[in-house]
Design a protein around this motif. Structure first.
Motif, PDB file in Angstrom:
ATOM      1  N   LYS A 193       0.823  -1.220   0.000  1.00 32.37           N
ATOM      2  CA  LYS A 193       0.000   0.000   0.000  1.00 32.37           C
ATOM      3  C   LYS A 193       0.862   1.278   0.000  1.00 32.37           C
ATOM      4  N   LEU A 194       1.975   1.176  -0.713  1.00 32.24           N
ATOM      5  CA  LEU A 194       2.837   2.350  -0.878  1.00 32.24           C
ATOM      6  C   LEU A 194       2.698   2.877  -2.309  1.00 32.24           C
ATOM      7  N   PRO A 195       2.915   4.167  -2.518  1.00 35.92           N
ATOM      8  CA  PRO A 195       2.906   4.692  -3.883  1.00 35.92           C
ATOM      9  C   PRO A 195       3.965   3.988  -4.735  1.00 35.92           C
ATOM     10  N   VAL A 196       3.608   3.683  -5.969  1.00 32.31           N
ATOM     11  CA  VAL A 196       4.582   3.061  -6.868  1.00 32.31           C
ATOM     12  C   VAL A 196       5.556   4.122  -7.363  1.00 32.31           C
ATOM     13  N   THR A 197       6.676   3.664  -7.929  1.00 33.41           N
ATOM     14  CA  THR A 197       7.632   4.578  -8.554  1.00 33.41           C
ATOM     15  C   THR A 197       6.964   5.212  -9.770  1.00 33.41           C
ATOM     16  N   PRO A 198       6.857   6.527  -9.794  1.00 28.75           N
ATOM     17  CA  PRO A 198       6.060   7.165 -10.855  1.00 28.75           C
ATOM     18  C   PRO A 198       6.843   7.426 -12.130  1.00 28.75           C
ATOM     19  N   TYR A 199       7.907   6.651 -12.349  1.00 36.20           N
ATOM     20  CA  TYR A 199       8.731   6.815 -13.568  1.00 36.20           C
ATOM     21  C   TYR A 199       9.448   5.494 -13.796  1.00 36.20           C
ATOM     22  N   GLY A 200      10.253   5.431 -14.823  1.00 39.11           N
ATOM     23  CA  GLY A 200      11.002   4.213 -15.096  1.00 39.11           C
ATOM     24  C   GLY A 200      11.870   3.829 -13.908  1.00 39.11           C
ATOM     25  N   GLY A 252       1.991  27.802 -26.517  1.00 36.79           N
ATOM     26  CA  GLY A 252       1.026  28.403 -27.436  1.00 36.79           C
ATOM     27  C   GLY A 252       1.300  29.882 -27.660  1.00 36.79           C
ATOM     28  N   ALA A 253       0.537  30.462 -28.555  1.00 32.38           N
ATOM     29  CA  ALA A 253       0.729  31.870 -28.926  1.00 32.38           C
ATOM     30  C   ALA A 253       0.458  32.810 -27.757  1.00 32.38           C
ATOM     31  N   ASP A 254      -0.299  32.336 -26.763  1.00 29.17           N
ATOM     32  CA  ASP A 254      -0.573  33.150 -25.575  1.00 29.17           C
ATOM     33  C   ASP A 254       0.463  32.933 -24.482  1.00 29.17           C
ATOM     34  N   GLY A 255       1.461  32.104 -24.747  1.00 29.53           N
ATOM     35  CA  GLY A 255       2.511  31.848 -23.769  1.00 29.53           C
ATOM     36  C   GLY A 255       2.179  30.739 -22.796  1.00 29.53           C
ATOM     37  N   GLU A 256       0.957  30.198 -22.861  1.00 27.31           N
ATOM     38  CA  GLU A 256       0.625  29.091 -21.947  1.00 27.31           C
ATOM     39  C   GLU A 256       1.247  27.799 -22.481  1.00 27.31           C
ATOM     40  N   ALA A 257       1.659  26.936 -21.531  1.00 30.63           N
ATOM     41  CA  ALA A 257       2.513  25.808 -21.928  1.00 30.63           C
ATOM     42  C   ALA A 257       2.145  24.532 -21.195  1.00 30.63           C
ATOM     43  N   GLU A 258       2.445  23.420 -21.839  1.00 32.43           N
ATOM     44  CA  GLU A 258       2.466  22.124 -21.152  1.00 32.43           C
ATOM     45  C   GLU A 258       3.862  21.552 -21.351  1.00 32.43           C
ATOM     46  N   VAL A 259       4.333  20.786 -20.369  1.00 27.58           N
ATOM     47  CA  VAL A 259       5.685  20.242 -20.431  1.00 27.58           C
ATOM     48  C   VAL A 259       5.635  18.731 -20.219  1.00 27.58           C
ATOM     49  N   PHE A 260       6.241  18.003 -21.130  1.00 27.24           N
ATOM     50  CA  PHE A 260       6.424  16.558 -20.969  1.00 27.24           C
ATOM     51  C   PHE A 260       7.653  16.325 -20.104  1.00 27.24           C
ATOM     52  N   VAL A 261       7.485  15.531 -19.042  1.00 33.11           N
ATOM     53  CA  VAL A 261       8.559  15.342 -18.061  1.00 33.11           C
ATOM     54  C   VAL A 261       8.791  13.853 -17.822  1.00 33.11           C
ATOM     55  N   ARG A 294       2.980  16.455 -18.359  1.00 34.31           N
ATOM     56  CA  ARG A 294       2.531  15.202 -18.979  1.00 34.31           C
ATOM     57  C   ARG A 294       3.658  14.176 -18.933  1.00 34.31           C
ATOM     58  N   PRO A 295       3.300  12.895 -18.814  1.00 36.43           N
ATOM     59  CA  PRO A 295       4.349  11.862 -18.736  1.00 36.43           C
ATOM     60  C   PRO A 295       5.121  11.726 -20.046  1.00 36.43           C
ATOM     61  N   ALA A 296       6.402  11.503 -19.908  1.00 32.88           N
ATOM     62  CA  ALA A 296       7.272  11.204 -21.052  1.00 32.88           C
ATOM     63  C   ALA A 296       8.125  10.001 -20.676  1.00 32.88           C
ATOM     64  N   PRO A 297       8.776   9.367 -21.649  1.00 28.69           N
ATOM     65  CA  PRO A 297       9.685   8.262 -21.300  1.00 28.69           C
ATOM     66  C   PRO A 297      10.770   8.744 -20.338  1.00 28.69           C
ATOM     67  N   SER A 298      11.243   7.841 -19.501  1.00 25.04           N
ATOM     68  CA  SER A 298      12.228   8.208 -18.485  1.00 25.04           C
ATOM     69  C   SER A 298      13.639   7.808 -18.886  1.00 25.04           C
ATOM     70  N   TRP A 299      14.596   8.660 -18.537  1.00 25.89           N
ATOM     71  CA  TRP A 299      16.012   8.320 -18.391  1.00 25.89           C
ATOM     72  C   TRP A 299      16.636   7.717 -19.644  1.00 25.89           C
ATOM     73  N   ALA A 300      16.410   8.355 -20.755  1.00 27.83           N
ATOM     74  CA  ALA A 300      17.108   7.961 -21.987  1.00 27.83           C
ATOM     75  C   ALA A 300      16.980   9.110 -22.976  1.00 27.83           C
TER      76      ALA A 300
END
Lengths: 388, 388
Positions: free
Chosen positions: A309-316, B66-75, B96-102
């Protein structure tokens, strides 16, 4: 360089021969007569030349590698051609001047002309590139209508994922530096010590022990998940914190490791979550055997955390380690990877599970990370610590 | 963050407003309705989000602006969408989720799908990108036949080259950290001190003083030009050495500086060359006034060195400093730059002349580097040192 205490006994000339044999064999299979490499890790692999000068200098250098493995490298620090620049680097035949101290995309005309001229002189026909700027690539290709270009970064990382034993010895040398620095930093923690102070101890020891380059310095004190950055927070009695640091050792191979430390005795709830994280970590290590898909390791770790019941690793929960700190194979949910690789002997990986636990309204993140070589029977740990 | 001792009085919210006004104004002029940004510095400029986690993580994040400067970032560090992630970052609407560590090129399918979906949802038509991987760009563009893409890194760096006064205050804050660390390291030098030990002192102080990220750690002890890297060499009586280090301070703005130190009294020939380098350096600073072309500064420095029969600096003698350690304007020979920029008030630059001198058959490199803001009348030094 072969008698440095940090990499005893590693014959860098033999390593260069083996890397070149692997690279040129792959080029032949792929039908490529030249490579244009800008990634410092790929340049190091192909030529031995060290192109990691500053963190952002990912495209300040470019190597052109022929089908025989002989190479020339464009560098930012010379104003004349330098023939035969390194007696220890027999395949590096020439350094050539490149623009200094700016991203390549700031000087696209300079770069496009230099690369097109060099490729034209060599009668290049089928050229692979790792990370050439798209605008520069467009201009080079327009100059060379008879030459075909294709991206090959993923292929190169796949090629490099299975390491030679000499490469594993160099990763292990970097791990000795990194783990010792991490332990000294964790041991320096006391009430009132700031996150910045912990990172200072770690960085100083990475340098003292002969690191080539420091890759990252993460410290989480009372931050949530994704709170990677020190901001002057002082440690408090009973609280956990984590450090995640990396460096390249001599020869350019990396280590990436993390430790959770405690100031005094943690409260029972935090101590229990920590033990459960270690259990999940061990289950992940046990699952990591040749023939297993990487997503299985990831799901094993997270299933154990969920069971508790712990949070999972939220990334790779893992990644390859080599001339880059983070390379293939990726260890993540199958849905987050282009390819769910099968673990193979010779892979070198980091495993880095994370969980979190609430204590009186503050979320504490717990994390651990070590590096391992995959053997015929399972994992061999490369980061040896004096603490659990 | 606004009351950190490292950047007193800098209103980061006001800075964000000014950066966004400049960026969206430029987008409108350029006819772009969206940007896809992967460079950590561009992401920071546009969104405030800190995407510099590890040296090699140059494409682990991507921002869509976007043109209004508002943004989303994939992390790379979340497995779910995170709406409104930072109250201090009002224009960052979603992580927003992105692939990790590569490297992104290791997961081209994941990245191409995510970016194409996001751009399609936003009905993007004319998209600028800074450094998107060429293969991923190709796949995104193939998915969105009605959308036009164009490279804009050089334009973005040109836009950012002239700094807001708040940006200059943050560079100056980073310079305080970097210059103090450099001075402490130089002061620690003694006979037998190793290059690694000097870098350890420097890195520890950069962290203690609150640096966000260490960019480079160069130390030259008895190496020739281009000998950037420590290898355990011990200092000897009377010898010069140089350190060139950099870091990002709070807010993400950088400093890049270098100092030559001496162990005891240098021989007369070395001392004379050092004074002549300082003369050339001063002549370069005097030449650096608004309206002057950057190549003139470069040639002024090198002409002075040549007049004293010393080797000229074999690379660009300067560069811009901002959210990258090394950005526009480049200060180099006209033939090594796409554009020979005119110096303007608000430019922030590093000047870094180098020369070398032979002493009993060993070539010693001498180097100095400071950061300066260009004012209406000339240069204002940002790196204040306790030694010359």
């Amino acid at each position: 360089m072969t008698d440095s205490p940090a990499h005893p006994g590693v014959d860098l000339r033999a390593l260069s021969d083996r890397r070149t044999a692997r690279l040129t064999g792959w080029m032949a299979d792929a039908g490529l007569d030249h490579l244009v490499l800008t990634g410092p890790d790929h340049i190091r692999y192909a030529t031995g030349h060290r192109a990691q000068l500053v963190s952002e200098g990912v495209d300040w250098y470019a190597a052109i590698v022929g089908a025989d493995g002989e190479a020339e490298v464009f560098v930012p620090f010379t104003d004349t051609d330098v023939p035969e620049p390194g007696p220890a680097l027999p395949r590096l035949r020439r350094l050539r001047p490149a623009p200094s101290w700016a991203p390549a995309a700031c000087q696209p005309g300079q770069w496009a002309r230099s690369l097109a001229t060099a490729l034209s002189t060599r009668h290049a026909r089928r050229v692979g590139y790792d990370a050439l700027d798209a605008g520069i690539l467009h201009d080079v290709a327009a100059d060379l209508p008879g030459t075909r270009f294709r991206p090959c970064a993923a292929d190169l990382f796949a090629l490099r994922a299975v390491k030679d034993p000499l490469e594993i010895a160099l990763v292990e040398a970097a791990c000795r530096i990194n783990a010792a620095a991490l332990d000294l930093a964790v041991d320096s923690a006391d009430i009132g010590t700031r996150d910045h102070d912990l990172l200072a101890v770690a960085a100083a020891h990475q340098h003292r022990l002969g690191a080539e380059f420091l890759t990252h310095s993460v410290c989480n004190v009372r931050k949530g998940s994704g709170g990677w950055f020190a901001d002057g927070a002082p440690l408090k009695e009973g609280e956990p914190f984590f450090l995640d640091i990396g460096c390249h050792g001599p020869g350019g191979y990396a280590s990436d490791a993390a430790r959770t430390g405690f100031v005094g005795e943690p409260p029972a709830g935090i101590a229990r979550a920590w033990q459960q994280l270690l259990t999940a970590y061990q289950e992940g290590q046990d699952a990591a055997r040749p023939g297993v898909r990487c997503s299985v390791i990831h799901e094993t770790i997270n299933a154990c955390l969920a069971r508790h019941k712990l949070p999972v690793t939220p990334y790779g929960t893992g990644h390859g380690v080599g001339l880059r700190c983070c390379e293939l194979p990726s260890i993540n949910a199958a849905g987050r990877m282009d390819s769910d690789a099968v673990l193979r002997p010779g892979h070198v990986i980091a495993l880095e599970p994370e969980t979190a636990v609430d204590h009186h309204g503050t979320l504490f993140v717990l994390k651990i990370e070590d590096n391992f070589a995959v053997t015929e029977t399972g994992l061999r740990r490369l980061t040896h610590h004096t603490r659990a």
